[in-house]
Design an enzyme around this catalytic site. Structure first.
Site, PDB file in Angstrom:
ATOM      1  N   ASN A   1      90.672-114.425 -70.086  1.00 20.90           N
ATOM      2  CA  ASN A   1      89.990-113.132 -70.120  1.00 20.90           C
ATOM      3  C   ASN A   1      91.025-112.029 -69.904  1.00 20.90           C
ATOM      4  O   ASN A   1      91.509-111.831 -68.795  1.00 20.90           O
ATOM      5  CB  ASN A   1      88.916-113.083 -69.035  1.00 20.90           C
ATOM      6  CG  ASN A   1      88.138-111.779 -69.022  1.00 20.90           C
ATOM      7  OD1 ASN A   1      88.457-110.843 -69.734  1.00 20.90           O
ATOM      8  ND2 ASN A   1      87.103-111.725 -68.197  1.00 20.90           N
TER       9      ASN A   1
ATOM     10  N   HIS B   1      83.180-110.773 -76.119  1.00 24.35           N
ATOM     11  CA  HIS B   1      84.110-110.702 -75.000  1.00 24.35           C
ATOM     12  C   HIS B   1      84.406-112.121 -74.516  1.00 24.35           C
ATOM     13  O   HIS B   1      83.506-112.957 -74.388  1.00 24.35           O
ATOM     14  CB  HIS B   1      83.504-109.869 -73.875  1.00 24.35           C
ATOM     15  CG  HIS B   1      84.317-109.882 -72.623  1.00 24.35           C
ATOM     16  ND1 HIS B   1      85.661-109.594 -72.610  1.00 24.35           N
ATOM     17  CD2 HIS B   1      83.971-110.170 -71.334  1.00 24.35           C
ATOM     18  CE1 HIS B   1      86.109-109.687 -71.373  1.00 24.35           C
ATOM     19  NE2 HIS B   1      85.115-110.040 -70.582  1.00 24.35           N
TER      20      HIS B   1
ATOM     21  N   CYS C   1      85.448-104.743 -68.620  1.00 26.42           N
ATOM     22  CA  CYS C   1      85.599-105.539 -69.840  1.00 26.42           C
ATOM     23  C   CYS C   1      84.906-104.936 -71.056  1.00 26.42           C
ATOM     24  O   CYS C   1      85.129-105.376 -72.180  1.00 26.42           O
ATOM     25  CB  CYS C   1      85.089-106.958 -69.612  1.00 26.42           C
ATOM     26  SG  CYS C   1      86.019-107.853 -68.345  1.00 26.42           S
TER      27      CYS C   1
END
Length: 331
Positions: free
Chosen positions: A286, A256, A116
């Site tokens: 996500n 994020h 990520c």
């Protein structure tokens, strides 16, 4: 001659049209909308359902849109850095495949895998190509078809991830705008808590690994949450301190989008009010490498030249970091 910095001059994004809502997930696993929303902040996520389409196909749409917005041709691109953990193939790189699909005949490129945090790492890498003075147009992409590595019988992971992709163009700037500073970290001990068990050289694909569902994402949620909260908050506050920024100086936090509680904890540590925090986890989930550029894409019209922006991420493995940049244009 003024110092050359690398500035984002254009941004674009793409998410596939098909939705997977919390109500849909109730039919697949033992969960419910209230449980998912209270623990993650996610209501729905976009899924690339067509099995014939891959991560690079999302990139083609996003990048072609970016080129049109910027008014340039694909053969003007010098470098392509593609941050993804779901490449079309093990090799060649999705950057190579994308270059062929869009006609970027004068570019070299490669994929970057840092879970990520990949887009953050790619942005830092791309900035150095620009700062060298040799490269004028560097395309940085972050995106994943996470649905291709998610077990939709595992309620611990299937509620979190969606598909999507964003991209930015980096160009030289002599006004002092663009990327100012970065703090980037890795800790390989984190590989035990968030990883894909099989598929690499350590454990190549076999009937046994497929049957054991070892090609899907594995996550120890509680441990990852603990590390992510401290990791993202630490680097975000540190980069503010290092650059003598107060909460009043920061225009936007681009965090994020893994979990709303992690985002809230990071913003609180930085002293930022919620109106300065980009949040789209509720409708995208996500998207791994896609979260940061998708935020920039959605908020682009609100960004003003000179805005102080901090991007912060935490990813599997573990990887994490923050970048401080000054926005370079008015939309």
């Amino acid at each position: 001659m003024n110092k050359i910095t690398a500035a984002i001059t254009c941004v674009n994004g793409y998410v596939p049209p098909d939705l997977l809502t919390n109500k849909d997930l109730e039919k697949l696993v033992d969960t419910n909308d209230e449980w998912i929303l209270s623990r993650t902040g996610i209501r729905e996520r976009h899924i690339l359902k067509d099995p014939s389409l891959a991560t690079s196909d999302m990139a083609v749409i996003a990048v072609n849109g970016l080129l049109e917005k910027r008014g340039i041709k694909a053969n003007e691109i010098d470098v392509i850095i593609f941050a993804t953990i779901t490449p079309d193939l093990t090799f060649p790189a999705s950057a190579n495949i994308l270059a062929d699909k869009i006609g970027a005949q004068n570019a070299f490129g490669y994929d970057l895998a840092a879970a990520c945090s990949g887009f953050l790492f790619a942005l830092e890498t791309g900035s150095k190509f620009v700062e060298s003075g040799k490269y004028k147009k560097v395309l940085v992409i972050g995106g994943d078809k996470m649905s291709s590595i998610i077990d939709y019988t595992d309620r611990n992971t299937c509620i979190i991830f969606g598909d999507g992709l964003g991209c930015v163009l980096l160009e030289p700037n002599e006004e002092g705008l663009g990327i100012q500073d970065s703090i980037l970290k890795v800790d390989g001990n984190g590989r035990h808590y968030l990883h894909q068990k099989a598929g690499g050289s350590l454990k190549p694909p076999t009937h046994e690994t497929v049957d054991a569902k070892e090609h899907y994402v594995f996550q120890d949620g509680k441990t990852v949450f603990k590390y992510a909260v401290s990791g993202m908050a630490d680097v975000s506050s540190q980069i503010m301190e290092r650059n003598h920024l107060t909460a009043d100086d920061v225009s936007w936090l681009v965090p994020h989008q893994a979990n709303l509680r992690i985002i809230d904890a990071t913003a609180e540590r930085m002293g930022l009010s919620k109106d300065k925090v980009m949040i789209n986890i509720d409708h995208f989930g996500n998207t791994t490498n896609g979260t940061l550029p998708l935020c920039l894409w959605e908020w682009e019209k609100k960004l003003k030249k000179g805005d102080n922006i901090i991007l912060s991420a935490f990813g599997g493995g573990f990887t994490w970091g923050a970048i401080y940049l000054k926005w370079a244009y008015n939309s």
